[in-house]
Scaffold this motif. Sequence first.
Motif, PDB file in Angstrom:
ATOM      1  N   PRO A  88      25.299  64.868 -39.080  1.00  0.00           N
ATOM      2  CA  PRO A  88      26.674  65.468 -39.443  1.00  0.00           C
ATOM      3  C   PRO A  88      26.844  66.916 -39.314  1.00  0.00           C
ATOM      4  O   PRO A  88      27.788  67.369 -38.857  1.00  0.00           O
ATOM      5  N   GLU A  89      25.911  67.665 -40.094  1.00  0.00           N
ATOM      6  CA  GLU A  89      25.821  69.035 -40.069  1.00  0.00           C
ATOM      7  C   GLU A  89      25.620  69.600 -38.634  1.00  0.00           C
ATOM      8  O   GLU A  89      25.874  70.774 -38.574  1.00  0.00           O
ATOM      9  N   ASP A  90      25.390  69.030 -37.597  1.00  0.00           N
ATOM     10  CA  ASP A  90      25.413  69.578 -36.224  1.00  0.00           C
ATOM     11  C   ASP A  90      26.967  69.567 -35.655  1.00  0.00           C
ATOM     12  O   ASP A  90      26.987  70.217 -34.678  1.00  0.00           O
ATOM     13  N   THR A  91      27.741  69.126 -36.212  1.00  0.00           N
ATOM     14  CA  THR A  91      29.204  68.979 -35.702  1.00  0.00           C
ATOM     15  C   THR A  91      29.703  70.362 -35.798  1.00  0.00           C
ATOM     16  O   THR A  91      29.701  71.150 -36.770  1.00  0.00           O
ATOM     17  N   ALA A  92      30.083  70.793 -34.484  1.00  0.00           N
ATOM     18  CA  ALA A  92      30.599  72.212 -34.326  1.00  0.00           C
ATOM     19  C   ALA A  92      31.266  72.137 -32.903  1.00  0.00           C
ATOM     20  O   ALA A  92      31.041  71.312 -32.237  1.00  0.00           O
ATOM     21  N   VAL A  93      31.858  73.229 -32.516  1.00  0.00           N
ATOM     22  CA  VAL A  93      32.162  73.573 -31.286  1.00  0.00           C
ATOM     23  C   VAL A  93      30.923  74.463 -30.613  1.00  0.00           C
ATOM     24  O   VAL A  93      30.689  75.500 -31.200  1.00  0.00           O
ATOM     25  N   TYR A  94      30.426  74.024 -29.706  1.00  0.00           N
ATOM     26  CA  TYR A  94      29.050  74.584 -29.090  1.00  0.00           C
ATOM     27  C   TYR A  94      29.689  75.434 -27.659  1.00  0.00           C
ATOM     28  O   TYR A  94      30.469  75.158 -26.915  1.00  0.00           O
ATOM     29  N   TYR A  95      29.131  76.564 -27.891  1.00  0.00           N
ATOM     30  CA  TYR A  95      29.530  77.588 -26.827  1.00  0.00           C
ATOM     31  C   TYR A  95      28.127  78.334 -26.112  1.00  0.00           C
ATOM     32  O   TYR A  95      27.246  78.415 -26.692  1.00  0.00           O
ATOM     33  N   CYS A  96      28.510  78.353 -24.829  1.00  0.00           N
ATOM     34  CA  CYS A  96      27.311  78.781 -23.903  1.00  0.00           C
ATOM     35  C   CYS A  96      27.699  80.503 -23.801  1.00  0.00           C
ATOM     36  O   CYS A  96      28.890  80.915 -23.854  1.00  0.00           O
TER      37      CYS A  96
END
Length: 124
Positions: A88-96
């Motif tokens: 759950p702590e990987d929840t985020a907006v991921y940007y390249c």
Amino acid sequence: QVQLVESGGGLVQAGGSLRVSCAASGRTFGYVAMGWFRQAPGKERDFVAAIRWRSGGTDYADSVKGRFTISRDNAKNTMYLQMNSLKPEDTAVYYCAFATQDYGLRFRSSYDYWGQGTQVTVSS
């Protein structure tokens, strides 16, 4: 100019896997590396992983080491992030992000171009 387009985000249960992609186009010649960062609500944008374009050398944040794998397909100008054992702590907006210089690939200042981000949500 370089354009970056992420894809592949979504909703997954804890323990599951997801792969996000980043396609680069435009003036991509001569770059140093590409990287992934993530930003959770109310938090800073943090380094996740990076890959050097010529050598393929990689670097990972401690929080994802052993669970995430960064890779690239030079012919397609595309970078991937395979995420396993998601929490759950990987929840985020991921940007390249795309770097034409190296001030340390863990630092946002090394990156000149950014994608629009893709949401990754891990449910418990």
